[in-house]
Design an enzyme around this catalytic site. Sequence first.
Site, PDB file in Angstrom:
ATOM      1  N   LEU A   1      -7.604  67.196  18.793  1.00 44.27           N
ATOM      2  CA  LEU A   1      -8.146  65.651  18.362  1.00 44.27           C
ATOM      3  C   LEU A   1      -7.098  65.607  16.854  1.00 44.27           C
ATOM      4  CD1 LEU A   1     -10.935  64.466  19.964  1.00 44.27           C
ATOM      5  CD2 LEU A   1      -8.198  63.532  20.723  1.00 44.27           C
TER       6      LEU A   1
ATOM      7  N   GLY B   1     -12.894  73.856  24.423  1.00 40.32           N
ATOM      8  CA  GLY B   1     -13.614  74.467  23.126  1.00 40.32           C
ATOM      9  C   GLY B   1     -13.487  73.178  21.933  1.00 40.32           C
ATOM     10  N   GLY B   2     -14.407  73.032  21.470  1.00 43.09           N
ATOM     11  CA  GLY B   2     -14.762  71.910  20.346  1.00 43.09           C
ATOM     12  C   GLY B   2     -14.240  70.786  20.904  1.00 43.09           C
ATOM     13  N   ASP B   3     -13.143  70.432  20.214  1.00 43.60           N
ATOM     14  CA  ASP B   3     -12.184  69.985  20.353  1.00 43.60           C
ATOM     15  C   ASP B   3     -11.198  69.599  20.942  1.00 43.60           C
ATOM     16  OD1 ASP B   3     -10.945  70.161  17.829  1.00 43.60           O
ATOM     17  OD2 ASP B   3     -10.806  68.621  16.676  1.00 43.60           O
ATOM     18  N   GLU B   4     -10.628  70.575  21.315  1.00 38.79           N
ATOM     19  CA  GLU B   4      -9.164  71.047  22.123  1.00 38.79           C
ATOM     20  C   GLU B   4      -9.502  71.356  23.693  1.00 38.79           C
ATOM     21  OE1 GLU B   4      -7.636  74.436  18.503  1.00 38.79           O
ATOM     22  OE2 GLU B   4      -8.670  75.027  20.345  1.00 38.79           O
TER      23      GLU B   4
END
Length: 293
Positions: free
Chosen positions: A177, A217-220
């Site tokens: 993102l 993971g995170g925004d991935e």
Amino acid sequence: MAQPTGKNSSRDAIREASTDSFKSGEIHHSNADSAAFGYLIVDRSTRRVTQADRAAQAFFGISLVSSECVDLRDLLPAANESAWNRLLDQNDKNDEQIITVSTSLSNSPEIGISAIALDGTNPTCVLLVLRREGESAQSSNHLDALTGLPDRRELATRFQQLQHIQAIGHTLLFLDLDEFKVVNDHHGHQAGDQVLVELASRWRECLRDQDLVVRYGGDEFVILLAHVASAEAARPIVERIVQATSTPIEVAQTEVCVRVTIGIAVTTRPEQALDGLLLEADRAMYAAKPKRS
């Protein structure tokens, strides 16, 4: 007449559900058998799958259309012929034959398959009920706590399944993102969480039943497109994802906008490992990132 109870009641519920629910592509598991995760209808003589609910299609990475059928022995080659004969020759509606089959998958090493005879309207076919065995049922429940999406462990399992069925011809999308840090910084991490949950829901709508989107993971995020053999063939799905992402999201009584950058990698070799494909898609994603001065 006495009402069926116990196992008979469960089998009757599954049999009744198969009549109508397969027409819409899905059996409602809660109304049939809570231990089951998928259903197949198989022709007794040819051993070919004629119908599969959405869960079974997703598990095996197949898409059944009227012009093609899948051989059951290709999906589960570890089962010997005598086991299939015992299972598929099931004719007694009040009896239930069960076999356990190795899948050669690390997270779902074995599945139990039971056969239930269909009503007389379809005597040439049998309904197969798929159940995960023992601890594999729990280990397969690899979900991200925030979005409810599968996590990277489920990605590894699904990729292994697809490679077992068809060694090449699948596409991996690596999503990252843009401007997501701005959302967290300006609106708070709770707003950022709301954005991720909303995007996860939108992306699911962009995909086919046999595809998989996971939170990496995170925004991935990573999307596995089954039987999509080229970047060009993946373009329509990629465009839908980009459009769905760019539509404003309402959080904290305001609208926020994010964009997504997507890297594409396609399996081209039978021995290609998931880690290598992820690295290739990750590099393609960074190469596609908008350049900032």
